[in-house]
Scaffold this motif. Structure first.
Motif, PDB file in Angstrom:
ATOM      1  N   GLU A 145       5.963  -6.865  10.102  1.00  0.00           N
ATOM      2  CA  GLU A 145       5.897  -8.425   9.920  1.00  0.00           C
ATOM      3  C   GLU A 145       7.741  -8.776  10.539  1.00  0.00           C
ATOM      4  O   GLU A 145       8.632  -7.748  10.377  1.00  0.00           O
ATOM      5  N   ASP A 146       7.780  -9.325  11.070  1.00  0.00           N
ATOM      6  CA  ASP A 146       8.610  -9.477  12.244  1.00  0.00           C
ATOM      7  C   ASP A 146      10.300  -8.154  12.273  1.00  0.00           C
ATOM      8  O   ASP A 146      11.135  -7.955  11.871  1.00  0.00           O
ATOM      9  N   GLY A 147       8.943  -7.189  13.118  1.00  0.00           N
ATOM     10  CA  GLY A 147       9.783  -6.142  13.575  1.00  0.00           C
ATOM     11  C   GLY A 147       8.846  -4.748  12.515  1.00  0.00           C
ATOM     12  O   GLY A 147      10.391  -4.221  12.665  1.00  0.00           O
ATOM     13  N   LYS A 148       9.519  -5.754  11.158  1.00  0.00           N
ATOM     14  CA  LYS A 148       9.777  -4.506  10.126  1.00  0.00           C
ATOM     15  C   LYS A 148       8.507  -3.453   9.515  1.00  0.00           C
ATOM     16  O   LYS A 148       7.450  -4.804   9.347  1.00  0.00           O
ATOM     17  N   ARG A 149       8.484  -2.121   9.609  1.00  0.00           N
ATOM     18  CA  ARG A 149       6.580  -2.021   8.888  1.00  0.00           C
ATOM     19  C   ARG A 149       6.792  -2.014   7.172  1.00  0.00           C
ATOM     20  O   ARG A 149       8.064  -2.000   6.266  1.00  0.00           O
ATOM     21  N   TYR A 150       5.952  -2.733   6.686  1.00  0.00           N
ATOM     22  CA  TYR A 150       6.107  -2.114   5.105  1.00  0.00           C
ATOM     23  C   TYR A 150       4.567  -1.830   4.619  1.00  0.00           C
ATOM     24  O   TYR A 150       3.790  -1.879   5.330  1.00  0.00           O
ATOM     25  N   LEU A 151       4.322  -1.167   4.016  1.00  0.00           N
ATOM     26  CA  LEU A 151       3.377  -0.323   3.308  1.00  0.00           C
ATOM     27  C   LEU A 151       3.075  -1.732   2.160  1.00  0.00           C
ATOM     28  O   LEU A 151       3.641  -1.663   0.897  1.00  0.00           O
ATOM     29  N   ARG A 152       1.542  -1.624   2.286  1.00  0.00           N
ATOM     30  CA  ARG A 152       0.712  -2.707   1.658  1.00  0.00           C
ATOM     31  C   ARG A 152      -0.204  -1.256   0.615  1.00  0.00           C
ATOM     32  O   ARG A 152      -0.306  -0.776   1.122  1.00  0.00           O
ATOM     33  N   VAL A 153       0.162  -2.026  -0.808  1.00  0.00           N
ATOM     34  CA  VAL A 153      -0.843  -0.673  -1.356  1.00  0.00           C
ATOM     35  C   VAL A 153      -1.591  -1.405  -3.195  1.00  0.00           C
ATOM     36  O   VAL A 153      -0.586  -1.992  -2.863  1.00  0.00           O
ATOM     37  N   ALA A 154      -3.077  -1.343  -2.984  1.00  0.00           N
ATOM     38  CA  ALA A 154      -3.420  -1.693  -4.617  1.00  0.00           C
ATOM     39  C   ALA A 154      -3.865  -0.127  -4.986  1.00  0.00           C
ATOM     40  O   ALA A 154      -5.167   0.320  -4.229  1.00  0.00           O
ATOM     41  N   THR A 155      -3.568  -0.176  -5.522  1.00  0.00           N
ATOM     42  CA  THR A 155      -4.406   0.251  -6.966  1.00  0.00           C
ATOM     43  C   THR A 155      -5.385  -0.141  -8.222  1.00  0.00           C
ATOM     44  O   THR A 155      -4.930  -1.016  -8.380  1.00  0.00           O
ATOM     45  N   THR A 156      -5.795   0.501  -8.774  1.00  0.00           N
ATOM     46  CA  THR A 156      -7.129  -0.184  -9.604  1.00  0.00           C
ATOM     47  C   THR A 156      -6.388  -0.865 -11.022  1.00  0.00           C
ATOM     48  O   THR A 156      -5.493   0.500 -11.757  1.00  0.00           O
ATOM     49  N   VAL A 157      -6.906  -1.263 -11.660  1.00  0.00           N
ATOM     50  CA  VAL A 157      -6.316  -1.656 -13.170  1.00  0.00           C
ATOM     51  C   VAL A 157      -7.180  -1.651 -13.683  1.00  0.00           C
ATOM     52  O   VAL A 157      -8.389  -2.634 -13.976  1.00  0.00           O
ATOM     53  N   PRO A 158      -7.674  -0.943 -14.867  1.00  0.00           N
ATOM     54  CA  PRO A 158      -9.273  -0.724 -15.718  1.00  0.00           C
ATOM     55  C   PRO A 158      -8.841  -0.671 -17.193  1.00  0.00           C
ATOM     56  O   PRO A 158      -7.463  -1.588 -17.332  1.00  0.00           O
ATOM     57  N   VAL A 159      -9.720  -1.237 -18.077  1.00  0.00           N
ATOM     58  CA  VAL A 159      -9.572  -1.628 -19.331  1.00  0.00           C
ATOM     59  C   VAL A 159      -8.886  -0.404 -19.479  1.00  0.00           C
ATOM     60  O   VAL A 159      -9.857   0.320 -19.461  1.00  0.00           O
ATOM     61  N   VAL A 160      -8.453   0.479 -20.851  1.00  0.00           N
ATOM     62  CA  VAL A 160      -7.937   0.854 -20.933  1.00  0.00           C
ATOM     63  C   VAL A 160      -7.999   1.178 -22.268  1.00  0.00           C
ATOM     64  O   VAL A 160      -8.019   2.865 -22.921  1.00  0.00           O
ATOM     65  N   MET A 161      -7.860   0.430 -22.883  1.00  0.00           N
ATOM     66  CA  MET A 161      -8.118   0.705 -24.673  1.00  0.00           C
ATOM     67  C   MET A 161      -8.743  -0.828 -24.863  1.00  0.00           C
ATOM     68  O   MET A 161      -8.457  -1.538 -24.577  1.00  0.00           O
ATOM     69  N   GLU A 162      -9.108  -0.183 -26.541  1.00  0.00           N
ATOM     70  CA  GLU A 162      -9.328  -1.478 -26.697  1.00  0.00           C
ATOM     71  C   GLU A 162      -8.535  -3.277 -27.256  1.00  0.00           C
ATOM     72  O   GLU A 162      -9.395  -3.822 -27.103  1.00  0.00           O
ATOM     73  N   LYS A 163      -7.252  -3.050 -27.075  1.00  0.00           N
ATOM     74  CA  LYS A 163      -6.690  -3.656 -27.042  1.00  0.00           C
ATOM     75  C   LYS A 163      -6.604  -4.959 -26.157  1.00  0.00           C
ATOM     76  O   LYS A 163      -6.228  -6.048 -25.958  1.00  0.00           O
ATOM     77  N   CYS A 164      -7.319  -4.737 -25.307  1.00  0.00           N
ATOM     78  CA  CYS A 164      -7.167  -4.931 -24.080  1.00  0.00           C
ATOM     79  C   CYS A 164      -8.029  -6.276 -24.409  1.00  0.00           C
ATOM     80  O   CYS A 164      -7.466  -7.340 -23.480  1.00  0.00           O
ATOM     81  N   VAL A 165      -8.800  -6.040 -24.719  1.00  0.00           N
ATOM     82  CA  VAL A 165      -9.640  -7.362 -24.742  1.00  0.00           C
ATOM     83  C   VAL A 165      -9.054  -7.994 -25.377  1.00  0.00           C
ATOM     84  O   VAL A 165     -10.451  -8.676 -26.050  1.00  0.00           O
ATOM     85  N   MET A 166      -8.527  -8.362 -26.579  1.00  0.00           N
ATOM     86  CA  MET A 166      -8.417  -8.443 -28.001  1.00  0.00           C
ATOM     87  C   MET A 166      -7.721  -9.874 -27.226  1.00  0.00           C
ATOM     88  O   MET A 166      -8.543 -11.156 -27.501  1.00  0.00           O
ATOM     89  N   CYS A 167      -6.788  -9.864 -26.696  1.00  0.00           N
ATOM     90  CA  CYS A 167      -6.480 -11.009 -25.298  1.00  0.00           C
ATOM     91  C   CYS A 167      -7.601 -11.936 -24.440  1.00  0.00           C
ATOM     92  O   CYS A 167      -7.330 -12.792 -23.849  1.00  0.00           O
ATOM     93  N   HIS A 168      -8.444 -10.218 -23.834  1.00  0.00           N
ATOM     94  CA  HIS A 168      -9.416 -10.738 -22.612  1.00  0.00           C
ATOM     95  C   HIS A 168     -10.225 -10.273 -22.945  1.00  0.00           C
ATOM     96  O   HIS A 168     -11.075  -9.490 -21.999  1.00  0.00           O
ATOM     97  N   ALA A 169     -11.545 -11.801 -23.875  1.00  0.00           N
ATOM     98  CA  ALA A 169     -12.184 -10.937 -24.451  1.00  0.00           C
ATOM     99  C   ALA A 169     -13.422 -10.754 -22.879  1.00  0.00           C
ATOM    100  O   ALA A 169     -14.667 -10.111 -23.471  1.00  0.00           O
ATOM    101  N   ASN A 170     -13.600 -11.789 -21.576  1.00  0.00           N
ATOM    102  CA  ASN A 170     -14.349 -11.534 -20.438  1.00  0.00           C
ATOM    103  C   ASN A 170     -14.356 -10.179 -19.871  1.00  0.00           C
ATOM    104  O   ASN A 170     -14.715  -9.469 -18.825  1.00  0.00           O
ATOM    105  N   PHE A 171     -13.600  -9.125 -20.552  1.00  0.00           N
ATOM    106  CA  PHE A 171     -12.759  -7.617 -19.740  1.00  0.00           C
ATOM    107  C   PHE A 171     -14.227  -6.813 -20.352  1.00  0.00           C
ATOM    108  O   PHE A 171     -14.581  -5.879 -20.301  1.00  0.00           O
ATOM    109  N   ARG A 172     -14.714  -7.316 -21.992  1.00  0.00           N
ATOM    110  CA  ARG A 172     -15.469  -6.847 -22.402  1.00  0.00           C
ATOM    111  C   ARG A 172     -16.679  -6.186 -21.747  1.00  0.00           C
ATOM    112  O   ARG A 172     -16.845  -6.829 -21.332  1.00  0.00           O
ATOM    113  N   ASP A 173     -16.759  -4.577 -22.237  1.00  0.00           N
ATOM    114  CA  ASP A 173     -17.832  -3.917 -21.426  1.00  0.00           C
ATOM    115  C   ASP A 173     -17.796  -4.119 -19.727  1.00  0.00           C
ATOM    116  O   ASP A 173     -18.824  -3.538 -19.366  1.00  0.00           O
ATOM    117  N   LYS A 174     -16.452  -3.773 -19.186  1.00  0.00           N
ATOM    118  CA  LYS A 174     -16.725  -4.300 -17.679  1.00  0.00           C
ATOM    119  C   LYS A 174     -16.391  -2.907 -17.407  1.00  0.00           C
ATOM    120  O   LYS A 174     -15.159  -2.431 -18.188  1.00  0.00           O
TER     121      LYS A 174
END
Length: 189
Positions: A145-174
């Protein structure tokens, strides 16, 4: 309340670095089913040393952010009324962006997004979503972009603990990626 949370977050981060928080990196956190999350495999986006250096910095920041998110959730989120780790992490992301270091975004991949600002918003983020949902642990490319290089990276975010689904019930069993951290960092020339 904000000061208590800020001090708690700072203590959690400091504890991680001196070993007092009892939290390993997010990549070694046990998933709900007992499996461990995989370490991200960096794919070489370029053959030059500058890209390789930048990849290492992004991977270190990814480990730090995910460890902080897990530590905040583990130690400070006890009900849906508490400040979420995602909200707290966005403060960290914005601080680095405000200082001109890099951009970091939390992306949501589930069919129900609690916050519409977490939807993929450009071609890179859409391609990353497709790759991560297909099972890749990360996706990256070098953009200019505009003569400058950028590294674009995306890394996964999985559900890692039961507390995650306390607020995000739609993530349960994903399984797999429910979202990503997306980085845009100037290549360290």
């Amino acid at each position: 309340m904000k000061n208590k949370i800020g001090v708690g977050i700072g203590a959690a981060l400091l504890g991680m670095f001196i070993g007092g928080a009892g939290v390993s990196t997010a990549w070694s956190i046990q998933l709900k089913g007992g499996a461990k999350t995989p370490a991200p495999q960096a794919t070489q986006s370029g053959t030059d040393d500058a890209v390789a250096r930048t990849e290492k910095v992004v991977q270190m920041l990814d480990d730090l952010y995910k460890t902080a998110i897990v530590a905040i959730t583990k130690h400070y989120v006890n009900s849906p009324a508490d400040l979420s780790a995602a909200t707290a992490s966005k403060v960290l992301f914005q601080a680095l962006e405000d200082k001109g270091h890099m951009e970091t975004r939390l992306l949501g991949f589930t069919d129900v997004l609690i916050n519409g600002e977490n939807a993929p918003r450009d071609a890179f983020e859409e391609k990353a979503r497709d790759q991560l949902l297909a099972g890749a642990p990360s996706y990256q490319e070098v953009a200019e972009e505009d003569g400058k290089r950028y590294l674009r990276v995306a890394t996964t975010v999985p559900v890692v603990m039961e507390k995650c689904v306390m607020c995000h019930a739609n993530f349960r069993d994903k399984e797999g990626a429910i979202g990503a951290l997306a980085y845009k960092m100037p290549v360290l020339e």
